[in-house]
Design a protein around this motif. Sequence first.
Motif, PDB file in Angstrom:
ATOM      1  N   HIS A 137      21.480  43.580-134.315  1.00 31.53           N
ATOM      2  CA  HIS A 137      22.202  44.420-135.283  1.00 31.53           C
ATOM      3  C   HIS A 137      23.513  44.923-134.694  1.00 31.53           C
ATOM      4  N   MET A 138      24.198  44.049-133.956  1.00 29.00           N
ATOM      5  CA  MET A 138      25.490  44.400-133.358  1.00 29.00           C
ATOM      6  C   MET A 138      26.614  43.511-133.877  1.00 29.00           C
ATOM      7  N   GLY A 139      26.305  42.590-134.777  1.00 29.98           N
ATOM      8  CA  GLY A 139      27.313  41.692-135.319  1.00 29.98           C
ATOM      9  C   GLY A 139      27.751  40.586-134.376  1.00 29.98           C
ATOM     10  N   LEU A 140      27.033  40.404-133.278  1.00 29.71           N
ATOM     11  CA  LEU A 140      27.437  39.394-132.297  1.00 29.71           C
ATOM     12  C   LEU A 140      27.252  37.975-132.818  1.00 29.71           C
ATOM     13  N   GLU A 141      26.382  37.793-133.804  1.00 32.24           N
ATOM     14  CA  GLU A 141      26.173  36.456-134.358  1.00 32.24           C
ATOM     15  C   GLU A 141      27.425  35.942-135.055  1.00 32.24           C
ATOM     16  N   ASP A 142      28.348  36.865-135.414  1.00 30.27           N
ATOM     17  CA  ASP A 142      29.606  36.466-136.047  1.00 30.27           C
ATOM     18  C   ASP A 142      30.745  36.400-135.044  1.00 30.27           C
ATOM     19  N   ARG A 143      30.422  36.564-133.748  1.00 30.20           N
ATOM     20  CA  ARG A 143      31.464  36.547-132.707  1.00 30.20           C
ATOM     21  C   ARG A 143      31.110  35.534-131.615  1.00 30.20           C
ATOM     22  N   MET A 144      30.397  34.487-131.959  1.00 32.09           N
ATOM     23  CA  MET A 144      29.892  33.564-130.949  1.00 32.09           C
ATOM     24  C   MET A 144      31.001  32.792-130.239  1.00 32.09           C
ATOM     25  N   ASP A 145      32.209  32.751-130.829  1.00 33.35           N
ATOM     26  CA  ASP A 145      33.333  32.064-130.188  1.00 33.35           C
ATOM     27  C   ASP A 145      34.163  33.010-129.326  1.00 33.35           C
ATOM     28  N   ASN A 146      33.778  34.291-129.270  1.00 32.86           N
ATOM     29  CA  ASN A 146      34.516  35.272-128.479  1.00 32.86           C
ATOM     30  C   ASN A 146      34.094  35.229-127.019  1.00 32.86           C
ATOM     31  N   PRO A 147      35.036  35.411-126.089  1.00 30.20           N
ATOM     32  CA  PRO A 147      34.653  35.523-124.677  1.00 30.20           C
ATOM     33  C   PRO A 147      33.765  36.747-124.450  1.00 30.20           C
ATOM     34  N   VAL A 148      32.777  36.605-123.609  1.00 32.72           N
ATOM     35  CA  VAL A 148      31.855  37.710-123.332  1.00 32.72           C
ATOM     36  C   VAL A 148      32.587  38.893-122.704  1.00 32.72           C
ATOM     37  N   GLY A 149      33.700  38.617-121.998  1.00 39.61           N
ATOM     38  CA  GLY A 149      34.465  39.688-121.361  1.00 39.61           C
ATOM     39  C   GLY A 149      35.034  40.700-122.339  1.00 39.61           C
ATOM     40  N   LEU A 150      35.077  40.353-123.619  1.00 39.73           N
ATOM     41  CA  LEU A 150      35.590  41.282-124.632  1.00 39.73           C
ATOM     42  C   LEU A 150      34.524  42.254-125.122  1.00 39.73           C
ATOM     43  N   LEU A 151      33.280  42.049-124.742  1.00 36.49           N
ATOM     44  CA  LEU A 151      32.192  42.898-125.221  1.00 36.49           C
ATOM     45  C   LEU A 151      32.111  44.196-124.426  1.00 36.49           C
ATOM     46  N   SER A 152      31.532  45.217-125.054  1.00 34.79           N
ATOM     47  CA  SER A 152      31.277  46.477-124.350  1.00 34.79           C
ATOM     48  C   SER A 152      30.098  46.293-123.394  1.00 34.79           C
TER      49      SER A 152
END
Length: 271
Positions: A137-152
Amino acid sequence: MLQIDHVTKTFNPGTVNEKTALRNVSLNLKRGDFATIVGSNGAGKSTLFNAITGAFFTDSGRIYLDGEDITFKKEHLRSRDIGHLFQDPLMGTAPHMTIEENMSLAYLKASYHRKSLFSSITKKDKAFFRSKLSQLHMGLEDRMDNPVGLLSGGQRQALTLVMATMVTPKILLLDEHTAALDPATAEKVLDLTKRVVAENHLTCLMVTHNMHQALDVGNRTLMMYNGTIILDKEGEERSHMTVDDLLEQFSIQAGKELDNDRILLSGKVEG
């Protein structure tokens, strides 16, 4: 599921820096046990985890995982069966790789009996990744192409938890995995952890500095001091214990008062 028999480890033997980090430690975890470990700095908690993961070989004793003697099994081979989360949210993921790429590597490594590390990720696999991420429930399924370094930090720990458990490990090791997070995020990640462990019927060891967590989370509480396990409580006896009881037991078993401010503060703040 986990059997540790009389394990001892001394670092820098025969030098002025000699340190016996584990002293004749024995521990048996039943399948499905969720045990918390509390103890001051230098008690041997992280060293015990490193002995289990194979970061070093022990000097004596044996370690069995699901009936297999892994005492001298190499670390990268053990990692296929052991999930491991660290205190630092930066560990456990590759920041410059995308969420999907991180999950793909973790999935292929843990699925070694079915897939090669050089296998291709299929559309079905990607859908599986999305379904696992959606449960956060963090919306990460819609950010799968984002680098992990951008996450909190909280998002990275939640992602690492999913990566460590999407192929069910034989044991999950949590080394103060919420300690570096702000209180609200730490609570969310801890709640997620409890849900993942319960839903997957995982066998789990969790190091914590929080005395309340040590008694409230899981079904078993261990306390370490000076490289040994000095307390092991479960069942009815554990259910009636308080933080004050833990402190008293530490004093009795260790022969001294607990003097770790971080642990003591956790007991006062939440008590």
